[in-house]
Design a protein around this motif. Sequence first.
Motif, PDB file in Angstrom:
ATOM      1  N   TYR A 138       0.850  -1.182   0.000  1.00 50.36           N
ATOM      2  CA  TYR A 138       0.000   0.000   0.000  1.00 50.36           C
ATOM      3  C   TYR A 138       0.892   1.241   0.000  1.00 50.36           C
ATOM      4  O   TYR A 138       2.012   1.220   0.526  1.00 50.36           O
ATOM      5  N   PHE A 193       0.509   5.533   0.888  1.00 50.42           N
ATOM      6  CA  PHE A 193      -0.347   6.482   1.588  1.00 50.42           C
ATOM      7  C   PHE A 193       0.230   7.896   1.493  1.00 50.42           C
ATOM      8  O   PHE A 193       1.448   8.076   1.377  1.00 50.42           O
ATOM      9  N   TYR A 195      -0.095  11.101   4.106  1.00 48.26           N
ATOM     10  CA  TYR A 195      -0.581  11.609   5.384  1.00 48.26           C
ATOM     11  C   TYR A 195      -0.337  13.109   5.437  1.00 48.26           C
ATOM     12  O   TYR A 195       0.676  13.623   4.954  1.00 48.26           O
ATOM     13  N   GLN A 208       0.061  16.374   8.027  1.00 51.55           N
ATOM     14  CA  GLN A 208       0.359  16.741   9.407  1.00 51.55           C
ATOM     15  C   GLN A 208       0.270  18.259   9.537  1.00 51.55           C
ATOM     16  O   GLN A 208       1.211  18.975   9.208  1.00 51.55           O
ATOM     17  N   MET A 235      -1.462  13.243  12.804  1.00 50.60           N
ATOM     18  CA  MET A 235      -1.248  12.569  11.520  1.00 50.60           C
ATOM     19  C   MET A 235      -2.614  12.152  10.962  1.00 50.60           C
ATOM     20  O   MET A 235      -3.327  11.371  11.581  1.00 50.60           O
ATOM     21  N   PHE A 283       3.324  13.735   4.232  1.00 46.77           N
ATOM     22  CA  PHE A 283       4.229  12.600   4.237  1.00 46.77           C
ATOM     23  C   PHE A 283       3.709  11.492   3.326  1.00 46.77           C
ATOM     24  O   PHE A 283       2.542  11.110   3.409  1.00 46.77           O
ATOM     25  N   MET A 342       3.760   0.720   2.846  1.00 47.03           N
ATOM     26  CA  MET A 342       3.559  -0.413   3.727  1.00 47.03           C
ATOM     27  C   MET A 342       3.466  -1.695   2.896  1.00 47.03           C
ATOM     28  O   MET A 342       2.624  -1.779   2.000  1.00 47.03           O
ATOM     29  N   LYS A 344       4.590  -2.330   9.329  1.00 47.23           N
ATOM     30  CA  LYS A 344       4.861  -0.951   9.701  1.00 47.23           C
ATOM     31  C   LYS A 344       4.794  -0.058   8.475  1.00 47.23           C
ATOM     32  O   LYS A 344       4.933  -0.494   7.333  1.00 47.23           O
ATOM     33  N   LEU A 345       4.594   1.229   8.750  1.00 49.10           N
ATOM     34  CA  LEU A 345       4.662   2.256   7.718  1.00 49.10           C
ATOM     35  C   LEU A 345       6.087   2.778   7.640  1.00 49.10           C
ATOM     36  O   LEU A 345       6.734   3.015   8.660  1.00 49.10           O
ATOM     37  N   PHE A 355       8.030   6.014   6.182  1.00 46.49           N
ATOM     38  CA  PHE A 355       7.691   7.368   5.765  1.00 46.49           C
ATOM     39  C   PHE A 355       8.832   8.034   5.011  1.00 46.49           C
ATOM     40  O   PHE A 355      10.014   7.759   5.257  1.00 46.49           O
ATOM     41  N   GLY A 356       8.458   8.950   4.120  1.00 45.53           N
ATOM     42  CA  GLY A 356       9.421   9.872   3.546  1.00 45.53           C
ATOM     43  C   GLY A 356       9.673  11.019   4.510  1.00 45.53           C
ATOM     44  O   GLY A 356       9.069  11.088   5.588  1.00 45.53           O
ATOM     45  N   LYS A 357      10.554  11.937   4.099  1.00 43.09           N
ATOM     46  CA  LYS A 357      10.928  13.036   4.983  1.00 43.09           C
ATOM     47  C   LYS A 357       9.906  14.161   5.015  1.00 43.09           C
ATOM     48  O   LYS A 357       9.998  15.048   5.858  1.00 43.09           O
TER      49      LYS A 357
END
Lengths: 117, 113
Positions: A33, A35, A37, A39, A45, A91, A95, A104-105, A107-109
């Motif tokens: 997957y 995603f 997100y 913030q 989140m 972000f 996953m 777990k996810l 994430f990018g920066k």
Amino acid sequence: AQTVTQSQPEMSVQEAETVTLSCTYDTSESNYYLFWYKQPPSRQMILVIRQEAYKQQNATENRFSVNFQKAAKSFSLKISDSQLGDTAMYFCAFMKLAQGGSEKLVFGKGTKLTVNP
Amino acid sequence: EPEVTQTPSHQVTQMGQEVILRCVPISNHLYFYWYRQILGQKVEFLVSFYNNEISEKSEIFDDQFSVERPDGSNFTLKIRSTKLEDSAMYFCASSDLGFTEAFFGQGTRLTVV
């Protein structure tokens, strides 16, 4: 190991215009997957949109849509008719799918988006 | 709408002290996670928990960290002896068996002085 790269640390857009945030990822997995997100300054989140890798059709959620290019491992987010409330850190996350469990996810920066009035 | 709740929202602690961060996941969820975000940096995975045991942990999650689900509703993260570099936002998340998304709490800002 999976990696997620967001090459735009900061972006800005005028209210009502369209902006595209970039994301690329690296994986050897075939089922996963992706995603986006959001913030906001509150640091909560919030899930914006989700894409299953096995689906060719790009996901859309109201003003938010993605351009998912599986072969290129690219997953960009387009925000149409930008609103002041869209100002936030965005972000991209990856996953992998696991049998019988949740993963777990990664994430990018993040990309800091500012919508200007 | 069900939500993940974290307490406290902000905790200040002295270096070397133990802290416990608390989370109440969504009631029918089975998978629980802690993530950390140092100010201005990306969100990093710490640990996942399923069926009353750790299913995965990251390199960050060393012997100073532990997790527990003491009473079937709360999910806690304990840091035994805090360091300055533990200062960060800590997010709890939960997901259900079919995983369609991870629901995040609002975070606990931990400041170690």
